[in-house]
Motif scaffolding. Structure first.
Motif, mmCIF file in Angstrom:
data_model
loop_
_atom_site.group_PDB
_atom_site.id
_atom_site.type_symbol
_atom_site.label_atom_id
_atom_site.label_comp_id
_atom_site.label_asym_id
_atom_site.label_seq_id
_atom_site.Cartn_x
_atom_site.Cartn_y
_atom_site.Cartn_z
ATOM 1 N N LEU A 274 0.821 -1.200 -0.086
ATOM 2 C CA LEU A 274 -0.010 -0.121 0.132
ATOM 3 C C LEU A 274 0.911 1.388 0.069
ATOM 4 C CD1 LEU A 274 -2.613 -1.095 2.666
ATOM 5 C CD2 LEU A 274 -3.085 -0.804 0.041
ATOM 6 N N ARG A 275 2.106 1.135 0.690
ATOM 7 C CA ARG A 275 2.812 2.435 0.800
ATOM 8 C C ARG A 275 3.427 2.581 -0.634
ATOM 9 N NH1 ARG A 275 7.561 3.910 -0.049
ATOM 10 N NH2 ARG A 275 8.143 1.789 -0.521
ATOM 11 N N SER A 276 3.882 1.667 -1.204
ATOM 12 C CA SER A 276 4.601 1.813 -2.625
ATOM 13 C C SER A 276 3.474 2.265 -3.475
ATOM 14 C CB SER A 276 5.201 0.461 -2.981
ATOM 15 O OG SER A 276 4.084 -0.430 -3.133
ATOM 16 N N GLY B 179 0.568 4.171 -3.082
ATOM 17 C CA GLY B 179 0.231 5.333 -2.644
ATOM 18 C C GLY B 179 -1.410 5.578 -3.189
ATOM 19 N N SER B 180 -1.634 6.646 -3.942
ATOM 20 C CA SER B 180 -3.157 6.874 -4.364
ATOM 21 C C SER B 180 -3.448 5.978 -5.425
ATOM 22 C CB SER B 180 -3.215 8.399 -4.995
ATOM 23 O OG SER B 180 -2.393 8.539 -6.036
ATOM 24 N N GLY B 181 -2.408 5.117 -5.977
ATOM 25 C CA GLY B 181 -2.681 4.279 -6.809
ATOM 26 C C GLY B 181 -3.195 2.722 -6.506
ATOM 27 N N ALA B 182 -3.324 2.897 -5.105
ATOM 28 C CA ALA B 182 -3.783 1.691 -4.434
ATOM 29 C C ALA B 182 -5.107 1.138 -4.550
ATOM 30 C CB ALA B 182 -3.432 1.800 -2.932
ATOM 31 N N ARG C 219 -11.269 4.442 1.219
ATOM 32 C CA ARG C 219 -9.937 4.462 2.015
ATOM 33 C C ARG C 219 -8.558 4.520 1.385
ATOM 34 N NH1 ARG C 219 -11.701 3.837 7.177
ATOM 35 N NH2 ARG C 219 -14.029 2.953 7.314
ATOM 36 N N VAL C 220 -8.504 4.855 0.192
ATOM 37 C CA VAL C 220 -7.332 5.009 -0.637
ATOM 38 C C VAL C 220 -6.344 5.842 0.077
ATOM 39 C CG1 VAL C 220 -6.043 5.371 -2.740
ATOM 40 C CG2 VAL C 220 -8.165 4.073 -2.719
ATOM 41 N N ASP C 221 -6.870 7.010 0.485
ATOM 42 C CA ASP C 221 -6.137 7.904 0.864
ATOM 43 C C ASP C 221 -5.187 7.861 2.508
ATOM 44 O OD1 ASP C 221 -8.604 8.185 2.069
ATOM 45 O OD2 ASP C 221 -8.658 10.273 1.941
ATOM 46 N N THR C 222 -6.056 6.756 2.989
ATOM 47 C CA THR C 222 -5.673 6.599 4.527
ATOM 48 C C THR C 222 -5.195 5.349 4.728
ATOM 49 O OG1 THR C 222 -7.818 6.268 5.187
ATOM 50 C CG2 THR C 222 -6.962 8.591 5.281
ATOM 51 N N ILE C 223 -5.381 4.365 3.957
ATOM 52 C CA ILE C 223 -5.470 3.091 4.302
ATOM 53 C C ILE C 223 -3.734 2.689 4.858
ATOM 54 C CG2 ILE C 223 -4.981 2.122 1.729
ATOM 55 C CD1 ILE C 223 -6.967 0.365 4.921
ATOM 56 N N ALA C 224 -2.746 3.226 3.840
ATOM 57 C CA ALA C 224 -1.573 3.038 4.289
ATOM 58 C C ALA C 224 -1.100 3.672 5.926
ATOM 59 C CB ALA C 224 -0.567 3.701 3.106
#
Length: 278
Positions: A230-232, A234-237, A247-252
């Protein structure tokens, strides 16, 4: 929101559910006030929740505000707006919020002693329990929205940013008195991010036979791999199977915080509760 009916003894029957993600901790202005559109969103959500609850047969409707409402400088204005609806908005202090989370999450789990970690948008609430009785609580300002804003500036976040968030959270959890779990203690996690991480892990196990998330076991090693993915991205998750697009913006940030809490207590597995404070 979860509508439940109390049955015989301690049995609780879930009647209906409605999900509405308001993310209020991320909708405070520079003065620490809830933005007008956030207040309007709260009123709209309460209106919808009340309609569903009353339609399911609920009588008295109570509304409880947690960390973001508690910290908002214009909290009285929100309380007044809700009062115009004929509803009293109760603002829970940190210890009450942790107690409610404990009662909602742990009483539906086959565990007697351990620590509950409730991760929301505005706070990370910790509750230690022994023989299913609450012993102590703590609240740390490490909710997913706050953690992302404070530590994860990049898109995708850098390894250094992720490590800084992990270490800050791990040290904060230990400083709050939550250290290594005892042999008979379990780590129970709840909250939207925790449940969504369990969904992602389950999607990566195609032969996993059980659909329910309540009671799901998320191994620390598997959470570590998911966190790095998820970190790698980012918004492309958003393409990750099982991830709720909202939750894409906060899941990492959520994965990093939960992993840090587990590491602070040297937990090898996280038991996910599908219940909690809603």
């Amino acid at each position: 929101m979860l509508v439940a009916r109390r049955g015989a003894g301690a049995h609780v029957e879930v009647v209906d559910e409605l999900d509405r993600r308001l993310a209020l901790a991320g909708r405070l202005d520079g003065r620490g006030r809830l933005m007008p559109d956030a207040v309007d969103a709260v009123i709209e959500a309460i209106t919808d929740f009340r309609a569903v609850a009353e339609g399911a047969g609920a009588g008295d409707v109570r509304v409880v505000g947690t960390a973001a409402v508690r910290e908002a400088r214009n909290r009285p204005d929100l309380v007044s707006r809700v009062a115009e609806m004929g509803i009293n908005l109760e603002v829970a202090d940190a210890s009450v919020e942790a107690r409610y989370a404990f009662l909602g999450a742990v009483y539906g789990m086959p565990v007697s002693s351990g620590v509950l970690v409730d991760l929301g948008g505005g706070s990370l609430d910790l509750a230690r329990f022994r023989d299913r009785t609450l012993v102590e609580t703590a609240t740390i300002p490490a909710g997913t929205l706050l953690a992302r804003a404070r530590f994860l500036a990049g898109d995708p976040p850098t390894e250094a940013e992720a490590e800084a968030l992990h270490e800050w959270t791990r040290k904060a959890v230990r400083a709050a008195g939550f250290r290594r779990l005892g042999r008979d203690e379990a780590l129970v996690v709840t909250g939207g991010a925790a449940r969504n991480l369990a969904k992602i892990d389950r999607a990566r196990r195609p032969r996993y036979p059980v659909a329910a998330l309540h009671g799901y076991e998320l191994r620390r090693a598997r959470l570590r791999a998911i966190t790095e993915l998820l970190r790698s991205l980012g918004s492309g998750a958003g393409s990750v199977p099982g991830l709720n697009p909202k939750r894409v913006d906060t899941i990492a940030a959520g994965a990093l915080v939960l992993g840090a809490a587990a590491d602070a207590m040297r937990a090898k597995r996280l038991l996910v509760s599908g219940q909690g404070l809603r």
